[in-house]
Enzyme design. Structure first.
Site, PDB file in Angstrom:
ATOM      1  CB  SER A 111     -34.504  21.117  64.716  1.00 16.97           C
ATOM      2  OG  SER A 111     -33.815  20.372  63.755  1.00 16.97           O
ATOM      3  CE  LYS A 125     -30.817  21.543  63.997  1.00 16.42           C
ATOM      4  NZ  LYS A 125     -31.379  21.538  62.618  1.00 16.42           N
ATOM      5  CE1 TYR A 184     -27.496  19.333  65.188  1.00 10.92           C
ATOM      6  CE2 TYR A 184     -27.386  17.056  64.461  1.00 10.92           C
ATOM      7  CZ  TYR A 184     -27.972  18.302  64.398  1.00 10.92           C
ATOM      8  OH  TYR A 184     -29.034  18.521  63.550  1.00 10.92           O
ATOM      9  CE1 TYR A 205     -34.274  23.701  59.983  1.00 10.79           C
ATOM     10  CE2 TYR A 205     -36.237  22.607  60.752  1.00 10.79           C
ATOM     11  CZ  TYR A 205     -34.914  22.904  60.888  1.00 10.79           C
ATOM     12  OH  TYR A 205     -34.230  22.419  61.948  1.00 10.79           O
ATOM     13  CB  VAL A 213     -37.485  15.536  62.455  1.00  8.35           C
ATOM     14  CG1 VAL A 213     -37.220  16.263  61.162  1.00  8.35           C
ATOM     15  CG2 VAL A 213     -36.233  15.259  63.217  1.00  8.35           C
TER      16      VAL A 213
HETATM   17  O1  DON Z   1     -30.027  16.385  62.597  1.00  2.00           O
HETATM   18  C1  DON Z   1     -31.138  15.939  62.373  1.00  2.00           C
HETATM   19  O2  DON Z   1     -31.514  15.623  61.257  1.00  2.00           O
HETATM   20  C2  DON Z   1     -32.092  15.840  63.550  1.00  2.00           C
HETATM   21  N1  DON Z   1     -31.384  15.481  64.739  1.00  2.00           N
HETATM   22  C3  DON Z   1     -32.791  17.149  63.787  1.00  2.00           C
HETATM   23  C4  DON Z   1     -33.457  17.706  62.536  1.00  2.00           C
HETATM   24  C5  DON Z   1     -34.723  18.422  62.803  1.00  2.00           C
HETATM   25  O3  DON Z   1     -35.344  18.315  63.827  1.00  2.00           O
HETATM   26  C6  DON Z   1     -35.251  19.221  61.670  1.00  2.00           C
HETATM   27  N2  DON Z   1     -36.548  19.750  62.030  1.00  2.00           N
HETATM   28  N3  DON Z   1     -37.564  19.891  61.511  1.00  2.00           N
END
Ligand code: DON
Length: 314
Positions: free
Chosen positions: A68, A71, A198, A250, A268
């Site tokens: 994330s 992003k 993405y 978040y 994550v």
């Molecule tokens: O889309 C997803 O679930 C992962 N590629 C990225 C999510 C993420 O990193 C949330 N962060 N804490």
């Protein structure tokens, strides 16, 4: 009176080891199977000052995928491509209080656009806006942006993580189709193509040093501290920093703002990109996560550093 940099040199390894124990309170992400292979007890940090001096501690050589964290950069790229108005017709400016992959508010709250660009639904919508004739062109532009910002042309996608997410992203797939239904993704947009770009940008592999150098540009209002060249328009950095405070961690963003008081973005894989405005870019990795998806040990370390050195911007 020793300056802060030399105090940091002394304190950083100590604070890192004190924070490392918090890794055992977290759990490595498993919903992307490949991420489950990360070393759960690891914790590393890199801090870069405006001159480009680097301080590191712990497992700072560990490679991990941005997830994330990417992003915030796709948001800035979309803003550079299309401007504020076009981007914010597709995505809102408010925190959700829900999990990063939640679908809840997309159905409950009119007009059914994602609440902000940092939740998964919002980031998928932003990715769909990026300019480029083909998905390969669009991802190529994202990767070029990272190469330009880090000065490291060797940055690339971790294929295993990319494939692993692509194979198992049932929830993101459903979010994306829901966005299509709500006309956030428009008629011509191919959902699978957007998701592919993405997944790829989430799977770009970095280490703490890369995050620190990226963060240092944000700490310097989008200008390269070495040359003064404006790499990202100041306004778009301002928008992004605001999202980092309100949504970057978040539904733990309020807690982090109170405890550390720094704009930050987590992923994550356990990465956190943060900075002290005008002073330091910081990259952290600690793969064990809390229930909100943020690194347990990484968050603890940043809170301790911020308290020790009085870094809160508030
Ligand atoms: O889309 C997803 O679930 C992962 N590629 C990225 C999510 C993420 O990193 C949330 N962060 N804490």
């Amino acid at each position: 009176m020793p300056n802060e940099w030399s105090q940091l040199q002394v304190k950083l390894p100590q604070l890192l080891e004190e924070s490392r124990v918090y890794a055992s309170r977290g759990k490595v992400a498993e919903y992307i199977p490949e991420l489950a292979l990360a070393p759960s007890g690891a914790l590393g940090i890199a801090i870069m000052n405006m001159k480009g001096d680097l301080l590191t501690a712990g497992d700072c050589r560990l490679s991990f995928t941005m997830q994330s964290i990417s992003k915030i950069f796709t948001l800035m790229l979309a803003l550079m491509d299309l401007g504020e108005e076009a981007v914010f017709t597709k995505v809102g400016k408010e925190p959700t209080g829900d999990d990063f992959n939640s679908m809840l508010k997309l159905e409950l709250v009119e007009p059914g656009i994602p609440f902000n660009p940092l939740i998964n639904a919002g980031a998928i919508a932003v990715t769909s806006l990026l300019r480029g004739a083909t998905p390969a062109d669009r991802f190529g532009r994202v990767l070029d942006f990272f190469h330009m910002l880090t000065g490291d042309d060797s940055l690339q996608v971790n294929e295993a993580v990319y494939q692993s997410e692509k194979r198992t992203a049932h929830r993101n797939r459903s979010l994306a189709y829901f966005l299509k239904e709500n006309e956030v993704l428009d008629e011509q947009t191919d959902v699978e193509e957007v998701l592919d770009v993405y997944f790829r940008h989430c799977a770009i592999e970095v280490n703490c040093r890369h995050l620190a150098s990226l963060a240092r540009i944000l700490a310097n209002q989008g200008a390269d501290p070495a040359t003064g060249r404006q790499l990202i328009p100041r306004r778009y950095v301002q928008i992004t920093k605001t999202f980092m405070i309100s949504c970057g961690m978040y539904n733990a963003s309020g807690e982090f703002a109170i405890q550390a008081g720094l704009p930050a973005k987590s992923g994550v894989s356990g990465g956190i990109l943060t900075f002290v405005p005008g002073r330091y870019g910081i990259g952290v990795v600690g793969p064990a996560l809390n229930s909100k998806g943020n690194s347990t040990a990484g968050v603890h370390l940043l809170e301790q550093l911020s308290r020790t050195f009085d870094w809160s911007i508030f």
